[in-house]
Design a protein around this motif. Structure first.
Motif, short mmCIF file in Angstrom:
data_model
loop_
_atom_site.label_atom_id
_atom_site.label_comp_id
_atom_site.label_asym_id
_atom_site.label_seq_id
_atom_site.Cartn_x
_atom_site.Cartn_y
_atom_site.Cartn_z
N THR A 1 0.75 -1.12 -0.01
CA THR A 1 -0.08 0.01 0.13
C THR A 1 0.89 1.43 -0.07
O THR A 1 1.56 1.57 1.02
CB THR A 1 -0.87 0.29 1.24
N ARG B 1 -1.19 -2.59 3.70
CA ARG B 1 -1.12 -4.04 3.53
C ARG B 1 0.46 -4.47 3.28
O ARG B 1 1.03 -3.45 2.47
CB ARG B 1 -2.08 -4.60 2.69
N THR C 1 3.44 -7.90 2.90
CA THR C 1 3.79 -9.18 2.87
C THR C 1 4.93 -9.62 3.28
O THR C 1 5.97 -9.19 2.75
CB THR C 1 3.32 -9.73 1.35
N PRO D 1 0.73 -12.78 4.19
CA PRO D 1 0.17 -11.12 4.09
C PRO D 1 -0.49 -10.56 5.30
O PRO D 1 -1.18 -11.49 5.96
CB PRO D 1 -0.99 -11.38 2.99
N GLU E 1 -2.26 -7.01 7.18
CA GLU E 1 -3.07 -5.67 7.17
C GLU E 1 -2.98 -4.84 8.58
O GLU E 1 -3.39 -5.57 9.59
CB GLU E 1 -4.46 -5.97 6.56
N HIS F 1 -3.53 -12.98 7.03
CA HIS F 1 -4.63 -13.26 6.10
C HIS F 1 -4.14 -14.42 4.79
O HIS F 1 -4.72 -14.69 4.00
CB HIS F 1 -5.18 -12.21 5.28
#
Length: 150
Positions: A40, A49, A51, A64, A66, A87
């Motif tokens: 992001t 976000r 990863t 990943p 957030e 996630h």
């Protein structure tokens, strides 16, 4: 679900601790075999976000995450809180860290709740022990080898 907690006290002001802890690519430099990519653009905020990609040889997986809570420490001594949701297909769960001013320094509390796909719950205590070691070392590196509290 594997749960663990890491605490550190450091002789750094809360704003500097917060800056170091929210430098997501720096986390990847401190966790073995891992690189972190922010997905992001712009400054960190709820909804950012990123990863963490961990790879050893041909085996690898993405983690990943957030940001779901982002409250930097305040000038009046307010504790800063950052909450992350994981996630991934392999790693699921959440992480929360808190930064509190303690006179001339700061105290960090990092909590993780993880579930690794394919790993039976009976191994949760082992994962928690490994998590404390790995994340403790990463935290020490990010903070400049902070002094352990617990």
């Amino acid at each position: 679900m594997s749960r663990f907690r890491v605490e550190r006290a450091v002789a750094l002001p809360p704003a500097e601790v917060w800056r170091r802890l929210t430098d997501w690519p720096a986390h990847g430099e401190r966790i073995p075999f891992t690189r972190t990519t922010v997905l992001t653009p712009g400054p960190n905020r709820v909804g950012t976000r990123f990863t963490a990609r961990t790879r050893v040889g041909r085996f690898g997986f993405d983690d990943p995450m957030e940001i779901v809570r982002f409250e930097p420490p305040g000038p009046e001594g307010r504790t800063g809180v950052c909450g992350l949701e994981k996630h991934g297909r392999v790693v699921r769960g959440r992480a929360v860290f808190e930064v509190t001013g303690t006179g001339p320094g700061s105290r960090v509390v990092w909590r993780e709740e993880l579930r690794l796909r394919g790993v039976p719950g009976v191994l949760d205590p082992v994962l928690a022990a490994v998590g404390r070691v790995v994340f403790g070392r990463a935290l020490d590196g990010l903070l400049g080898n902070g002094t352990a509290v617990g």
